[in-house]
Scaffold this active site. Structure first.
Site, PDB file in Angstrom:
ATOM      1  N   ASP A 316     -24.752 -42.557 -29.671  1.00 13.90           N
ATOM      2  CA  ASP A 316     -23.855 -41.859 -28.772  1.00 13.90           C
ATOM      3  C   ASP A 316     -23.594 -42.777 -27.591  1.00 13.90           C
ATOM      4  OD1 ASP A 316     -22.435 -39.598 -27.648  1.00 13.90           O
ATOM      5  OD2 ASP A 316     -24.102 -39.458 -26.240  1.00 13.90           O
ATOM      6  N   THR A 318     -22.339 -42.302 -24.358  1.00 11.31           N
ATOM      7  CA  THR A 318     -22.793 -41.881 -23.039  1.00 11.31           C
ATOM      8  C   THR A 318     -24.304 -41.691 -23.038  1.00 11.31           C
ATOM      9  OG1 THR A 318     -20.706 -40.724 -22.756  1.00 11.31           O
ATOM     10  CG2 THR A 318     -22.461 -40.202 -21.196  1.00 11.31           C
ATOM     11  N   ASP A 554     -28.299 -37.803 -25.975  1.00 12.15           N
ATOM     12  CA  ASP A 554     -28.969 -37.157 -24.847  1.00 12.15           C
ATOM     13  C   ASP A 554     -28.318 -35.836 -24.448  1.00 12.15           C
ATOM     14  OD1 ASP A 554     -26.626 -38.120 -23.785  1.00 12.15           O
ATOM     15  OD2 ASP A 554     -27.538 -38.950 -21.974  1.00 12.15           O
TER      16      ASP A 554
END
Length: 798
Positions: A316, A318, A554
């Site tokens: 991912d 970000t 996250d």
């Protein structure tokens, strides 16, 4: 700016929200009363086995029982040197207990660092408490990414959406309103609110899952399952061989009872690969300790092994490739809107969300709130929608509704603003569109007809260690796939800055069928505008093509994919939900820790494969020697002390160092087959060669002491062959591996030349011809080993 709280009452005549009294939660006295009654969420959060469980697991094993009984027998019927194998088992068991206890302490300390602390409202104040401090009727505040830790009833809701897919399998978030039930094990994906705990402790729906979470395990991995399978085969081989040996030595040969018992035990003990399970446990435990020092919490131990088998890592963007924070670098107004007015709108939007994400936080930092504006209604951001919104009563009495989100979602195709957005995305910048809505926020399609007002340009902060980590994965033949909800062009530009090349794909154009998606994923590298459900589908599609997939993330939009991936890796600063489902949590939030985890897994698997071959060669030749002794009706050639010496020098000591050595070889599947391909021919060659030497020695030596001389010759042959097996296993050579093998040879030579050691181990080479014959047989066997193992390499190349 005045924000209307969730749960506010609306006057039926005037469409203006009237503030409702916010519940203050329990008082300190009420909390104390419930604690006294035992109405506490007391489900233990265990990160490891207890000390008692560790001791039981290491002491009460099938093979310890076998060895223990044989040891007790030997203590009564033979000299102490024939009982040395028992002391070795005691040492092994002690080492296993100590290492797992150290691993337990490491995991316990890390689990406290990574433990979720829900926010509860008590005496009118929001405070963070440990999960096990929540009491019945507590009022628990929630926001995006928070896991619902106990069952309850929703009391406040501000666009609250909860994902219950981990409980029900239903992927769509459920909108919750005051009075609705919320279940432990679900998590918030959008909005916020508060719920009152109605079931705590073991009464809660997911209590049994919480009790099992983060437990230190040594099972349910290919490695451990493989070793269990091998031990099962060993047991099947041991039983008939041992029975035949007992009958031969005690009945047929009619030997002296004590000598017969000693030789019988000498034949049975080496069949047990007693150190193999120990070394596997120690290797895993030391892996946990090493990773713990790097602030990496291994919630499920096989994750160390699993990540070593990974060939595809889904990242991912970000929080993984970029740091969490962003900065607003530019504001471009559209359609002639006044910049001062737009700044006021952005400030009001920032204030309208009590739990802003990283993008909105950057806007809040750049544009202060206007006190005159009042939020009437809000629409929280969600990964599925790709935008958020709010309706305001402006200071002059005007009302307006605004949306903030992805330009390519809010704008129609062909809109001039999209071309400008594309140019900014190509520079790796993130762009949000501020649009004035013409529909109410509760409309099924609030974005339809929205008028573009401004582009907000954000710069993302790249992680300084991300490029090196991506380079490591490339060098290790692990493919990286960047999967993000952001604009594909922007994500591709960020990936390019980090040195990751490949095709960029807009996920909205991906095929829906698994086969087509899998083919597209094999070809592409960077994927943008991916929805949470698509992330999950992409992981499944990759797995359908035989890939072992790791997923990092996250945010709440990563939870479903993390859950389905072979290995889920969460950042420590990530949402509570991601930390709960991940097998590995990087508590220092450093993506650069992943190579250490991969390397640790490869070290464990590669080295255990090596040492397993050492142990099982011994098991095979021990069983074969027992069978040959039964068939030829002769005395068993060895006493326990001889095989204890050989096992220590050619297996025990070297295996300990080899099991903990660096090893970067990528893990390969089919552990049992790979080990047996080498250990069976190796054991057969060693057993046959040793028995040939023994038979020659029986014809060569006569008179008193002949059996001791025959045993010494056979021991020499077996030692030399075992050393050659060790030399093959130790490849490729480094200085310390050469020194390790050489030192074991010197130690054996020391035993042969020192009279006291000769007497202690009953080893004395008699004459010249027979010892050199033993060496000659060992040389031929070594050549046969080289040929057979090279043939196996060619025949079964993986």
């Amino acid at each position: 700016m005045t924000h209307i709280e969730a749960g506010a009452e609306l006057d039926p005549v005037h469409p203006v929200a009237l503030p409702a009294t916010r519940p203050a939660g329990l008082t300190g006295a009420e909390v104390a009363e419930r604690v006294a009654r035992g109405q506490v969420n007391d489900v233990p959060v265990r990160s490891s086995r207890s000390l008692g469980e560790i001791v039981r697991a290491n002491v009460f094993t099938r093979f310890n029982a076998i060895i223990g009984v044989l040891w007790l027998v030997m203590l009564f019927v033979a000299p102490i040197q024939d009982s040395l194998f028992g002391f070795v088992i005691l040492a092994n068991t002690g080492i296993g207990i100590v290492q797992e206890w150290r691993a337990k302490q490491t995991l316990d300390s890390l689990a406290v660092i990574g433990e979720a602390r829900p926010t509860v409202r008590r005496d009118g104040t929001a405070v963070e408490v440990a999960t096990n401090e929540i009491v019945l009727d507590d009022l628990i505040e929630t926001g995006p990414g928070d896991k619902i830790v106990v069952d309850g009833v929703c009391r406040e809701a501000d666009g609250l959406e909860i994902d219950e897919s981990l409980l029900t399998g239903e992927a769509d978030p459920v909108v919750k309103r005051p009075g609705d039930q919320v279940m432990s094990g679900s998590f918030v994906v959008a909005g916020g609110g508060a719920f009152q705990a109605t079931k705590v402790g073991r009464e809660a729906y997911a209590a049994q899952l919480a009790e099992e979470a983060s437990r230190f395990t040594l099972v349910h991995s290919e490695l451990r399952t493989g070793i269990s399978t091998i031990l099962k085969y060993v047991t099947w081989m041991m039983v008939p061989a041992a029975i035949g040996l007992v009958v031969t030595q005690l009945v047929v040969k009619n030997n002296d009872l004590k000598d017969a018992v000693a030789r019988t035990v000498g034949g049975i003990v080496p069949m047990v690969p007693e150190g193999l399970v120990l070394l596997t446990s120690v290797a895993f435990a030391i892996g946990v300790i090493r990773l713990g020092r790097k602030q990496c919490l291994v919630q499920e131990l096989p994750a160390i092994e699993g990540l070593a088998r990974v060939d595809t890592v889904c990242l991912d963007k970000t929080g993984t490739l970029t740091e969490g924070g962003m900065d607003v670098t530019e504001l471009r107004t559209l359609d002639g809107y006044d910049e001062t007015y737009v700044r006021r709108v952005l400030g009001a939007l920032g204030e309208s969300d009590p739990r802003p994400n990283a993008s909105l936080q950057a806007i809040i930092d750049a544009y202060p709130d206007s006190e005159e504006w009042r939020c009437i209604e809000s629409l929280p951001f969600s990964s599925a929608r790709k935008y958020s919104g709010a309706a305001f009563s402006e200071g002059d009495g005007e009302a307006s509704t605004w949306l903030l989100g992805a330009p390519d979602v809010l704008l129609a195709q062909g809109d001039p603003a999209l071309a400008e957005t594309e140019r900014l995305n190509e520079q790796g910048l993130r762009v949000l569109l501020l649009a004035r809505a013409t529909r109410d926020l509760d409309d099924p399609e609030p974005a339809r007809g929205a008028r573009p007002t401004a582009l907000v340009v954000l710069e993302q902060r790249l992680r300084p260690d991300a490029a090196d980590t991506l380079r490591y994965f490339a060098d290790q033949s692990v493919r990286a796939k960047v999967i993000s909800g952001d604009n594909a062009v922007s994500v591709g530009a960020v990936a390019a800055k980090l040195g990751l090349s490949g095709t960029t794909v807009d996920a909205r154009r991906l095929p829906a069928d698994p086969r087509g998606m899998a083919e597209a994923l094999d070809e592409g590298t960077v994927f943008g505008r991916v929805t949470p459900q698509q992330k999950r589908d992409m992981v499944g599609a990759l797995q359908s093509h035989g890939h072992t997939v790791a997923m990092t993330g996250d945010g709440v939009n990563d939870v479903l994919a993390l859950k389905d991936a072979d290995i889920g890796v969460s950042m420590g600063s990530g949402s509570e939900a991601t930390r709960a489902v991940a097998q590995i949590v990087l508590l220092n939030n450093s993506f650069a820790t992943l190579p250490s985890v991969v390397a640790e897994g490869r070290r464990v698997i590669g080295n255990i494969t090596r040492v397993a071959t050492l142990f099982l060669v011994k098991t095979v030749y021990s069983v074969l020697l027992a069978v040959l002794v039964v068939c030829w009706q002769v005395e068993y050639p060895f006493l326990p002390r001889h095989l204890t010496l050989l096992s220590t020098l050619t297996i025990g000591v070297p295996a300990f160092f080899l099991a903990l050595a660096p090893n970067k070889e990528r893990a390969r599947p089919h552990f049992v087959r790979r080990v047996m391909r080498y250990s069976v021919p190796g054991g057969v060659v060693a057993g046959v060669a040793t028995f040939v030497t023994y038979l020659i020695a029986r014809h060569h030596y006569t008179g008193p002491g002949a059996l001791d001389a025959e045993t010494s010759a056979a021991t020499l042959t077996l030692f030399l062959i075992s050393m050659w097996v060790l030399a093959i296993i130790a490849r490729p050579y480094t200085w310390w591996r050469v020194a390790l093998v050489a030192s074991m040879g010197v130690a054996f030579l020391f035993v042969l030349v020192v009279p006291a050691l000769q007497s202690f181990f009953a080893l004395k080479l008699v004459g010249v011809a027979m010892p050199w014959t033993a060496v000659g047989v060992a040389v031929v066997a070594a050549a046969a080993l080289e040929f057979l193992w090279k043939w196996v390499d060619r025949r079964f190349a993986v």
